[in-house]
Design a protein around this motif. Structure first.
Motif, short mmCIF file in Angstrom:
data_model
loop_
_atom_site.label_atom_id
_atom_site.label_comp_id
_atom_site.label_asym_id
_atom_site.label_seq_id
_atom_site.Cartn_x
_atom_site.Cartn_y
_atom_site.Cartn_z
N ILE A 138 0.82 -1.21 0.00
CA ILE A 138 0.00 0.00 0.00
C ILE A 138 0.87 1.27 0.00
O ILE A 138 0.57 2.23 -0.70
CB ILE A 138 -1.00 -0.02 1.19
CG1 ILE A 138 -1.89 1.23 1.20
CG2 ILE A 138 -0.33 -0.15 2.53
CD1 ILE A 138 -2.85 1.28 0.08
N THR A 158 2.00 1.75 -3.89
CA THR A 158 0.86 2.58 -4.26
C THR A 158 1.00 4.00 -3.73
O THR A 158 0.23 4.88 -4.08
CB THR A 158 -0.46 1.93 -3.78
OG1 THR A 158 -0.34 0.53 -3.95
CG2 THR A 158 -1.64 2.42 -4.56
N GLN A 210 0.50 5.25 -0.74
CA GLN A 210 -0.40 5.72 0.32
C GLN A 210 0.18 5.28 1.66
O GLN A 210 -0.10 4.18 2.13
CB GLN A 210 -1.80 5.14 0.13
CG GLN A 210 -2.34 5.28 -1.28
CD GLN A 210 -2.50 6.72 -1.68
OE1 GLN A 210 -3.03 7.54 -0.93
NE2 GLN A 210 -2.00 7.08 -2.86
N SER A 264 0.67 4.31 5.18
CA SER A 264 -0.27 3.98 6.25
C SER A 264 0.46 3.97 7.59
O SER A 264 1.52 3.37 7.72
CB SER A 264 -0.88 2.61 5.96
OG SER A 264 -1.28 2.00 7.16
N GLY A 321 -11.01 2.42 3.80
CA GLY A 321 -10.48 2.88 2.51
C GLY A 321 -11.55 3.59 1.70
O GLY A 321 -11.31 4.63 1.11
N LYS A 327 -6.62 1.84 -5.42
CA LYS A 327 -6.10 2.04 -4.06
C LYS A 327 -6.79 1.08 -3.10
O LYS A 327 -6.17 0.53 -2.18
CB LYS A 327 -6.32 3.50 -3.62
CG LYS A 327 -5.31 4.46 -4.23
CD LYS A 327 -5.25 5.76 -3.48
CE LYS A 327 -6.24 6.75 -4.02
NZ LYS A 327 -6.11 8.09 -3.42
N SER A 347 -5.27 -2.34 -3.46
CA SER A 347 -3.97 -2.39 -2.83
C SER A 347 -4.09 -2.45 -1.30
O SER A 347 -3.45 -3.27 -0.64
CB SER A 347 -3.17 -1.15 -3.24
OG SER A 347 -1.96 -1.10 -2.57
N LEU A 348 -4.97 -1.60 -0.76
CA LEU A 348 -5.15 -1.58 0.70
C LEU A 348 -5.67 -2.92 1.20
O LEU A 348 -5.24 -3.42 2.23
CB LEU A 348 -6.12 -0.47 1.10
CG LEU A 348 -6.38 -0.36 2.61
CD1 LEU A 348 -5.16 0.16 3.33
CD2 LEU A 348 -7.58 0.52 2.91
N ALA A 373 -2.99 -5.47 1.33
CA ALA A 373 -2.14 -5.19 2.48
C ALA A 373 -2.82 -5.63 3.77
O ALA A 373 -2.21 -6.29 4.62
CB ALA A 373 -1.84 -3.69 2.55
#
Lengths: 336, 397, 291
Positions: A45, A49, A51, A53, A97, A196, A199-200, A203
């Motif tokens: 993520i 990507t 983002q 976290s 998300g 996104k 991807s999240l 993860a």
């Protein structure tokens, strides 16, 4: 040579518990493998990507509590958690998300940090469900470490392979394009919100699985352990950046380095200074040994500062840079 | 160059590991797990010092059957998962036959499971969650009473003296100690005929308790029972005074309310506050006062009940080692089970009662802050000063 | 009614302190677009400075302001100059490297404090620490009232500074558009250093004012960092007036939450408000007040 390195590493890892019978080292390596899984998730993520976290613990904790509650409330084996942990973590990731991916960059990072803290509070306050701070204790299934070791290894291999497959697919290219320039990606017709989310969720799935493994292996969880901002979320980031952001093997290297450094400091360089102090009887060394034992967080902090300054792309990402530094100039032609 | 660096660091690493584990063979290793860094380091340090002090005394007196005891103290950093790593290391790497320490309930809880599974005896001296000795685990012993028994002294005080207490408000920190202790106290208060008006938890480290205290004040309880750590305890009392909140009694459930820092930080606001406690230097056990004075002389800081627990635990372990048929974990377990001795922390004998097994049963005391000093006031037989009850209002103190 | 009034007072007074904490963070976030996750730790350092002055020199905590604020200004400048600014030139994949760097700095500061002062709880007891006065049935803590007014004073000073002085205007220009400011001849590096210093000095003031009514230990920073970014997002980046509103809103929300919902939800309420504001009022109160 480089092509075979992963297989050599895998072979070594498979053989490890058979060669090294000491369960303390096996324990450390299980932790390493668990961090490989979490680090791979974070890398997916954040590294690929873009983002970042700060809330991995929310997924980790959800996975761990899934396993724990299955054992304590339903009376089933906590191993069922391995089947569901990843999905419950996704169940947390999905609404989060959905709502928060309209935020960008640092704002998303802050929102994920808030998610982390909210999850921890819920687990603390909702005593009827989670036992609150008393936590959940189960008796580990196996006395030997070897079964856990191979399960963790399988999970780690799964996550590394998964990252590799995803990143070689169409999705991977979309992820990278979002990281490089979200607006450009959008103008090319990529549904950034959608990718996104994918991807999240990957993860979260990996991190949740790691959480279930943690419950099964450690046998004990409480909200401060599994929803810990410092020990899980930030550690996940450290594993990612120390190893190398946006590289498949970064988390592997990062996990190894971080667990080793942690244990190194906690035990005072494996008792090196204590031993030396014992041998020489030097008053000074005893004091040094005492301070080093207390300095593991300081060591972490300094490591972070140094790594970011010197190796901003991590050990794997800046591998060539390290080689250049270590190998003298004249050998350069020969070495490569 | 690169190879050299790698080889050199490997050598250093193994040398360190070997030096670390190298120790004379004629000592008996005892493992101790304590939080020496992190949030709980303060009490971990007091226990650490007490263990070492007792160790020096035991070794100076000839050790155990001619052998000296060697303590291997591992830092848990106050976290259950690190605690597990630490105890794994003690059992598998250092191969200690007996383990002590633990400190907080959560770390203790997580570590004893490892000890039980590996069949190594573990003497718990501080972790107070009831369930620790309710599992029927034959390798786990506990020196201190469980949290549900902390207010024991208080209960008899209510029956005998403070019979006019009808309602109670319970405030507790959201920790294992607080959450479990408050639940048990609800039952005890109901058994004493009191009505529980409210029971509320809070996150340790809050800046402002006034909103909570105002709410409590508006319910007008006779008794306010608090389970808090020192600094929360100080703030609670300070702010209760600032709000001029006057219930008939403020009672603390051990933890923060009996420590010198409580008085140092809350000052006048501690006046006449009661607390349950397990130990003060004035308890009628041989060596209790002695221990306090020796600690003061050696480290120049005061000690408190955690320290006394650790000090006593070291003597109990030494005694068990002395009587053990051999130095295997199994034999040490058997000799621990047969313990019957007097320590600075009180008589130690591991018995089974109610749901608990291998639990030491001790009376608890009620203390009160009078003129800035912590005085034992109940049971009357061991009191150092007469209790003050009813308590005057804040503006008359 | 008494309960309501007392809660209101508690919330507003606490909110005053929160605004000071948030103001520093707000400036830093406004100018550099990074989250300073070492903010609470900087406050912790300031509190130790004040504590040391009180303990060793007998300096009153309010006079300690004059030591702690310059000291933290300097520390902030050094951190920016030697750890954060170099990162701007380093090639890296993630722009969040600076945020991660502040995490590392926070850890280092905490552990250094632990080395010097140990993990023991420290507190500063002054004659006014527990002093109160009553209006009707409602009690006011003297120290918190003083803190509140000093916070308001600092806000006014900062407001004047940002709108009327050269440096202040450069800071605002950099916050609005870094490249344009650079073209206009603003030395943006110097501005970032000054901003970080000022932000640190402001949080130092907050820490010093909090000390007489609170206590101190090395791990105190974390929760305050969290509060600081909640306030910043509430108030809007770079807005001093927004920080005051954000701080008081958070103070009130926590106080009323504690009274009418439950003390255990204290922290969670702030975080939920934070996410709601992020989603429904991006830009915070600044969008409503425009300053």
């Amino acid at each position: 040579m480089k092509k075979y390195a992963p297989f050599v590493l895998l072979a070594i890892l498979i053989a490890f518990p058979l060669v090294v019978q000491n369960s303390y080292y096996q324990h450390l390596l299980i932790l390493v493998l668990m961090w490989v899984v979490i680090g791979s998730g974070w890398n997916m993520i954040a590294g690929y990507t873009g983002q970042v976290s700060f809330g991995d613990a929310a997924f980790f904790g959800t996975g761990a509590y899934t396993a724990g509650l299955i054992a304590s409330k339903l009376g089933l084996s906590a191993w069922w958690g391995m089947a569901f942990g990843g999905f419950t973590a996704m169940a947390v990731a999905f609404p989060f998300g959905w709502i928060c991916f309209r935020l960008r960059g640092a704002y998303f990072a802050l929102a994920s940090l808030a998610l982390n803290e909210i999850c921890r509070h819920i687990a603390t306050i909702w005593e009827d469900l989670t036992e609150g701070m008393a936590g959940i204790l189960i008796m580990p299934t196996f006395l030997s470490k070897i079964p856990y070791y191979y399960i963790a290894l399988a999970l780690a291999v799964l996550s590394v392979v998964m990252v590799q497959i995803v990143m070689n697919s169409k999705w991977g290219y979309y992820f990278l394009s979002i990281r490089e320039d979200q607006d450009a990606a959008e103008s090319l017709g990529i549904d950034t919100h959608h990718y996104k989310m994918i991807s999240l969720n990957i993860a979260a799935f990996l991190t949740g699985m790691a959480g279930s493994l943690f419950m099964n292996y450690m046998g004990f969880i409480d909200p401060e352990v599994v929803f810990s901002l410092h020990d899980i979320s930030i550690m996940a980031i450290l594993v990612g950046i120390v190893g190398g952001v946006g590289t498949v093997y970064g988390p592997v290297v990062g996990a190894f380095v971080m667990v080793a450094v942690h244990e190194f400091f906690r035990t005072g360089f494996f008792g090196f200074f204590k031993g030396l102090a014992g041998l020489t009887g030097s008053e000074f060394l005893i004091v040094v040994a005492k301070y080093i034992g207390q300095a593991h967080v300081l060591g972490f902090g300094i490591l972070v500062v140094v790594v970011i300054l010197v190796l901003p792309n991590g050990i794997v990402g800046d591998w060539n840079k390290i080689i250049r530094k270590l190998v003298p100039m004249k050998n350069k032609g020969v070495a490569t | 160059m690169k190879k050299f660096v790698i080889i050199f660091s490997c050598i250093l690493f193994f040398m360190g590991a070997m030096l670390g584990s190298a120790s004379a063979a004629d000592t008996i290793k005892v493992g101790i797990v304590l939080p020496l860094t992190g949030k709980l380091a303060k009490f971990g340090e007091i226990e650490n010092k007490s263990f070492l002090m007792a160790l020096d005394e035991i070794n100076a007196a000839g050790g155990v059957n001619g052998k000296k005891i060697e303590l291997i103290i591992e830092d848990t950093t106050g976290k259950p998962d690190v605690g597990r790593s630490a105890i794994e290391k003690l059992i598998t790497q250092d191969k200690v036959p007996v383990i002590g320490g633990g400190y907080s309930s959560s770390v203790t809880w997580a570590t004893i499971a490892v000890a039980q599974q590996n069949k190594v005896p573990f003497l718990v001296n501080t972790g107070s969650a009831d369930k620790i000795t309710e599992q029927g685990w034959e390798y786990i012993f506990r020196l201190n009473p469980p949290v549900s028994e902390y207010p024991g002294g208080f209960a008899s005080f209510v029956k005998a003296v403070a019979t006019d207490l009808k309602t109670v408000a319970i405030l507790h920190e959201n920790s294992l100690f607080g959450q479990k202790g408050s639940k048990k106290f609800v039952k005890q208060a109901e058994a004493l005929g009191m009505k529980v008006l409210m029971k509320e938890g809070y996150e340790a480290g809050a800046i402002d308790f006034k909103p909570l205290l105002v709410k409590v004040k508006s319910k007008k309880p006779d008794l306010v029972y608090m389970i808090s750590y020192i600094m929360d305890a100080s703030l609670l009392m300070r702010q209760a005074k600032e709000l001029n909140f006057n219930p008939k009694l403020f009672v603390g459930g051990a933890a923060g309310f009996t420590l010198p820092e409580f008085e140092k930080n809350a000052g006048k606001a501690t006046e006449f506050v009661y607390s349950a406690t397990l130990w003060t230097p004035s308890v009628p056990y041989p060596g209790a006062k002695d221990y306090y004075d020796k600690f003061m002389a050696k480290y120049n800081t005061p000690t408190e009940y955690h320290g006394a627990e650790a000090y006593a635990a070291m003597y109990v372990i030494a005694d068990a080692l002395k009587r053990a048929k051999s130095l295997t974990p199994q034999d040490i377990r058997d000799s621990l089970a047969a313990t019957d001795m007097m320590t600075a922390f009180g008589p130690v004998k591991f018995i089974s009662y109610d749901k608990k097994a291998q639990q030491n049963k001790l009376p608890t005391f009620l203390v009160q802050w009078i003129d800035g000093k912590l005085e034992t006031v109940w049971p009357k037989a061991v009191s150092t000063k007469a209790y003050v009850y009813p308590v005057p209002k804040w503006n008359q103190r | 009614m008494e309960v309501f009034l007392q809660t209101l007072v508690a919330g507003i007074l606490k909110g005053g302190l929160y605004s000071l904490i948030g103001m520093g963070m707000s400036m830093i976030m406004g100018v550099m677009k990074i989250i300073n996750l070492a903010h609470g730790q900087l406050m912790m350092v300031a509190m130790y400075v004040t504590f040391a002055c009180f303990h060793f020199l007998g300096l009153d905590p309010y006079l300690g302001l004059f030591v702690a604020m310059p000291a933290l200004f300097l520390l902030g400048c050094l951190i920016q100059k030697y750890t954060l600014n170099p990162l701007m030139e380093v090639e890296s994949i993630l722009p969040e490297n600076q945020v991660l760097m502040t995490v590392g700095i926070g850890m280092v500061l905490t552990e250094i404090a632990r080395f010097i002062f140990t993990s023991d709880y420290k507190s500063v007891q002054t004659s006014y620490s527990g002093a109160t006065f009553f209006i009707g049935e409602t009690s006011f803590s003297v120290a918190l009232v003083i803190a509140f007014f000093i916070a308001v004073l600092f806000t006014l000073i900062m407001f004047w500074f940002l709108t009327k002085t050269d440096i202040g205007r450069s800071i605002r220009a950099t916050a609005q558009d870094k490249d344009a400011a650079l073209l206009m001849g603003v030395d943006s590096k110097r501005i970032t250093i000054i901003t970080f210093g000022l932000g640190s000095a402001l949080v130092a003031a907050a820490g010093t004012l909090l000390l007489p009514v609170y206590y101190l230990f090395p791990d105190i920073g974390g929760p305050f960092t969290r509060k600081a970014f909640v306030i910043t997002i509430l108030g809007g980046l770079g807005s001093t007036v927004g920080a005051i509103f954000g701080g008081i809103t958070l103070g009130l929300a926590e106080a009323f939450g504690a009274t009418y919902i439950g003390m255990a939800f204290d922290d969670m309420i702030g975080l939920i408000i934070f996410i709601l504001v992020l989603l429904f009022l991006p830009g915070g109160f600044k969008r409503l007040t425009k300053i």
